[in-house]
Motif scaffolding. Sequence first.
Motif, short mmCIF file in Angstrom:
data_model
loop_
_atom_site.label_atom_id
_atom_site.label_comp_id
_atom_site.label_asym_id
_atom_site.label_seq_id
_atom_site.Cartn_x
_atom_site.Cartn_y
_atom_site.Cartn_z
N ASP A 83 80.66 45.25 111.31
CA ASP A 83 81.20 46.37 112.11
C ASP A 83 82.67 46.12 112.44
O ASP A 83 83.49 47.04 112.37
CB ASP A 83 80.41 46.53 113.42
CG ASP A 83 79.14 47.36 113.26
OD1 ASP A 83 79.06 48.14 112.30
OD2 ASP A 83 78.24 47.21 114.11
N ALA A 101 84.71 46.65 109.37
CA ALA A 101 84.83 48.09 109.07
C ALA A 101 85.85 48.73 110.00
O ALA A 101 86.59 49.64 109.59
CB ALA A 101 83.46 48.76 109.21
N VAL A 139 84.85 45.86 103.25
CA VAL A 139 84.01 44.97 104.07
C VAL A 139 83.43 43.86 103.20
O VAL A 139 83.47 42.67 103.56
CB VAL A 139 82.86 45.78 104.74
CG1 VAL A 139 81.85 44.86 105.39
CG2 VAL A 139 83.43 46.76 105.76
N ILE A 143 70.22 50.47 114.34
CA ILE A 143 71.33 50.62 115.27
C ILE A 143 70.82 50.38 116.70
O ILE A 143 69.75 50.87 117.07
CB ILE A 143 71.98 52.02 115.12
CG1 ILE A 143 73.19 52.16 116.04
CG2 ILE A 143 70.99 53.15 115.37
CD1 ILE A 143 74.03 53.39 115.74
N LEU A 176 92.35 56.27 114.85
CA LEU A 176 91.16 57.05 114.51
C LEU A 176 90.36 57.38 115.77
O LEU A 176 90.12 56.51 116.61
CB LEU A 176 90.28 56.21 113.55
CG LEU A 176 89.02 56.88 113.00
CD1 LEU A 176 89.38 58.11 112.16
CD2 LEU A 176 88.23 55.89 112.15
N HIS A 200 83.04 50.26 102.48
CA HIS A 200 82.15 49.14 102.14
C HIS A 200 82.76 48.13 101.16
O HIS A 200 82.56 46.92 101.33
CB HIS A 200 80.81 49.67 101.63
CG HIS A 200 79.97 50.24 102.74
ND1 HIS A 200 78.72 50.77 102.55
CD2 HIS A 200 80.23 50.40 104.07
CE1 HIS A 200 78.23 51.20 103.71
NE2 HIS A 200 79.14 51.00 104.63
N GLU A 218 81.64 55.69 103.51
CA GLU A 218 81.10 54.39 103.14
C GLU A 218 81.72 53.89 101.82
O GLU A 218 82.02 52.71 101.68
CB GLU A 218 79.58 54.46 102.99
CG GLU A 218 78.86 54.67 104.30
CD GLU A 218 77.37 54.95 104.12
OE1 GLU A 218 76.90 55.04 102.96
OE2 GLU A 218 76.68 55.09 105.15
N LEU A 274 84.84 61.25 114.50
CA LEU A 274 84.44 61.06 113.09
C LEU A 274 82.93 60.81 113.02
O LEU A 274 82.26 61.29 112.09
CB LEU A 274 85.22 59.89 112.47
CG LEU A 274 84.94 59.63 110.99
CD1 LEU A 274 85.21 60.88 110.13
CD2 LEU A 274 85.78 58.46 110.47
N GLY A 275 82.40 60.05 113.99
CA GLY A 275 80.95 59.80 114.03
C GLY A 275 80.17 61.10 114.12
O GLY A 275 79.15 61.28 113.45
N LYS A 286 71.33 43.38 117.39
CA LYS A 286 71.95 42.43 116.45
C LYS A 286 73.08 41.63 117.11
O LYS A 286 73.17 40.42 116.95
CB LYS A 286 72.54 43.17 115.24
CG LYS A 286 71.51 43.82 114.36
CD LYS A 286 72.16 44.58 113.22
CE LYS A 286 73.08 45.68 113.68
NZ LYS A 286 72.41 46.78 114.41
N PRO A 311 74.91 45.68 109.73
CA PRO A 311 73.92 46.72 110.04
C PRO A 311 73.29 47.33 108.78
O PRO A 311 72.10 47.61 108.75
CB PRO A 311 74.71 47.78 110.80
CG PRO A 311 75.96 47.12 111.25
CD PRO A 311 76.22 45.95 110.36
#
Length: 195
Positions: A33, A36, A92, A10, A65, A89, A85, A70-71, A14, A115
């Motif tokens: 990202d 997602a 994604v 992270i 959101l 996922h 996930e 949430l993080g 990238k 990521p």
Amino acid sequence: MRIIGLTGGIATGKTTVSDYLAERYGLPVLDADQLARSAVELGSPLLPAIAQRFGADVIGADGSLDRPRLGEIVFQQPAERQWLEAQIHPIVRAHLLAGIAAHQGRSNSIVLAIPLLLEAQMTDLVTEIWVVSCEPAQQLHRLMARNHLTVDQAQARINSQWPLAQKMARADVVLHNKGTLPELFQQVDHAWESC
Ligand SMILES: CC(C)(COP(=O)(O)OP(=O)(O)OC[C@H]1O[C@@H](n2cnc3c(N)ncnc32)[C@H](O)[C@@H]1O)[C@@H](O)C(=O)NCCC(=O)NCCS
Ligand SMILES: Nc1ncnc2c1ncn2[C@@H]1O[C@H](COP(=O)(O)OP(=O)(O)OP(=O)(O)O)[C@@H](O)[C@H]1O
């Protein structure tokens, strides 16, 4: 078709690399990202399921959101992160597959910026793996500065991913982003021209 799987830790750089590949070489980029984020945007069927799981606190006044909130939860609680996930996922992955199919025959190369390429076992989608790395202290500082996080919050996010050394061990190309941007871009040029 050459499919570059661009990953790293992270905040190691990238997006900086994928933006450069798009601008300098005109490569199409699919960004996991962004996919997602789309999966949980206002109106998506996943949003009510997330609200049910994590409580109304994770939904903002406009109904969208509250991502930082949430993080805070999922980067402190691995089981909750895994639940999230498991919802996101597959969506994604399906979009990445569709994106690759849409470019087949039209582009010789494409970049998938993912990521969690290694953690989420998406390496079957790509033909080569590029890992962007930097020094641990730089990673922490870049992440704290960009996302306005405390040391503990930033470290929790870093600890949610594979260690960088483990990612580098799986790489076809390692881009060491510990110097200036021109130094990084020189390595990208070399990797692009020599692979
Ligand atoms: C928890 C969420 C809401 C936090 O959103 P926020 O806007 O603060 O961060 P953002 O999505 O921009 O991600 C920033 C970086 O965090 C890291 N990250 C994101 N999700 C994860 C995860 N599940 N595990 C480890 N690192 C992660 C990635 O390096 C990513 O580039 C969001 O990250 C999320 O929905 N994560 C689960 C989906 C996922 O795994 N995304 C990664 C791409 S597949
Ligand atoms: N060589 C560099 N020198 C100084 N700052 C840099 C350098 N490379 C990247 N940065 C900065 O560090 C931060 C993280 O870079 P970037 O957003 O490209 O990382 P990322 O790996 O895409 O992050 P994430 O995993 O969160 O999506 C950004 O603010 C970027 O401008």
